[in-house]
Scaffold this active site. Structure first.
Site, mmCIF file in Angstrom:
data_model
loop_
_atom_site.group_PDB
_atom_site.id
_atom_site.type_symbol
_atom_site.label_atom_id
_atom_site.label_comp_id
_atom_site.label_asym_id
_atom_site.label_seq_id
_atom_site.Cartn_x
_atom_site.Cartn_y
_atom_site.Cartn_z
ATOM 1 N N LYS A 78 9.313 90.171 116.637
ATOM 2 C CA LYS A 78 9.767 91.254 117.514
ATOM 3 C C LYS A 78 9.436 92.602 116.871
ATOM 4 O O LYS A 78 9.912 92.908 115.771
ATOM 5 C CB LYS A 78 11.285 91.177 117.723
ATOM 6 C CG LYS A 78 11.690 90.262 118.858
ATOM 7 C CD LYS A 78 13.187 90.126 118.908
ATOM 8 C CE LYS A 78 13.780 90.743 120.131
ATOM 9 N NZ LYS A 78 15.227 90.438 120.238
HETATM 10 C C1 E4P Z 1 16.515 90.473 123.438
HETATM 11 O O1 E4P Z 1 15.580 89.968 122.863
HETATM 12 C C2 E4P Z 1 17.614 91.167 122.775
HETATM 13 O O2 E4P Z 1 17.989 90.474 121.621
HETATM 14 C C3 E4P Z 1 18.841 91.303 123.594
HETATM 15 O O3 E4P Z 1 18.729 90.822 124.878
HETATM 16 C C4 E4P Z 1 19.467 92.627 123.427
HETATM 17 O O4 E4P Z 1 20.608 92.707 124.153
HETATM 18 P P1 E4P Z 1 22.062 92.900 123.595
HETATM 19 O O5 E4P Z 1 22.498 94.220 124.082
HETATM 20 O O6 E4P Z 1 22.828 91.793 124.231
HETATM 21 O O7 E4P Z 1 22.052 92.800 122.099
#
Ligand code: E4P
Length: 220
Positions: free
Chosen positions: A88
């Site tokens: 990522k």
């Molecule tokens: C996606 O890859 C992210 O980890 C995630 O959906 C971020 O969202 P959150 O606000 O639930 O951490």
């Protein structure tokens, strides 16, 4: 449409793999912190859960990084830990240069923190494996998100990019269905979101009614 679990909790991931055969996992710094474990330890543990499958685990580089060299060297280091890892990278300009460099090494990139179709286009053009629009964060800001997903899917299809559209920060069942209607490839959500989404009060009410009829009937 694939279901990914958004978590770094090993017990949650094991449950979702067993009960729902989830297709992959996404982690982020918040999830790692919540796991209470060091990042490298927890992602190795998650990697063991998907050993021998084609399920990907998205692991995030240090969010302080802002250069191509940092993205590439950390991407190579994390990808070497497990073949199922997808790296990522946050959606900032150096990511667009780092993606093809990593791709030449066979390393797949998930571009995260995407909030516009143009960001997604730039990431897809660079060769991202996944693009992750964060719809929950936009909706929390009173922004409409169905058209964002539709636009990203349309752009991907218009130009034949191979990128998969991974709808992230999904908060409820309506958003899961909206993503499917818009043609997204994947949603990622927390365990509790899936549990709520798979339930319905009418199902539970109906079950109570049918149990009463059942108890007043004969089976043979
Ligand atoms: C996606 O890859 C992210 O980890 C995630 O959906 C971020 O969202 P959150 O606000 O639930 O951490």
């Amino acid at each position: 449409m694939k279901f990914f679990l958004d978590s770094a909790m090993v017990d949650e991931i094991a449950y979702a793999l067993d009960m729902w055969n989830i297709d992959g996992v996404t982690t982020n710094p918040r999830h790692v912190q919540a796991s209470g474990k060091p990042m490298l330890q927890v992602i190795r543990e998650i990697g063991r859960l998907v050993e021998g499958t084609d399920k990907t685990v998205s692991v995030e580089v240090n969010p302080h990084y802002k250069t191509v060299d940092e993205f590439v060297s950390e991407g190579r280091k994390l990808a070497a830990i497990h073949p199922n890892f997808v790296i990522k990278l946050h959606c900032i300009e150096p990511a667009f240069k780092a993606i093809p460099i990593l791709a030449r090494d066979g390393i797949r990139v998930n571009v995260t923190l995407i909030f516009s179709a143009t960001q997604a286009l730039a990431a897809m053009r660079a060769g991202a494996y996944y693009v992750s629009p964060f719809i929950g964060w936009k909706e929390a800001n009173a922004e409409e998100t169905c058209s964002l997903i539709e636009d990203i899917v349309d752009i991907r299809d218009n130009y034949g990019f191979e990128t998969q559209v991974l709808v992230a920060a999904v908060r409820n069942g309506r958003q899961i269905a909206d993503a499917a209607v818009a043609g997204a490839d994947i949603v990622t959500a927390a365990l509790a979101v899936y549990k709520d989404a798979f339930d319905h009060p009418y199902t539970r009410d109906g079950l109570v009614k049918f149990q009463e009829f059942w108890d007043k009937s004969r089976y043979e």
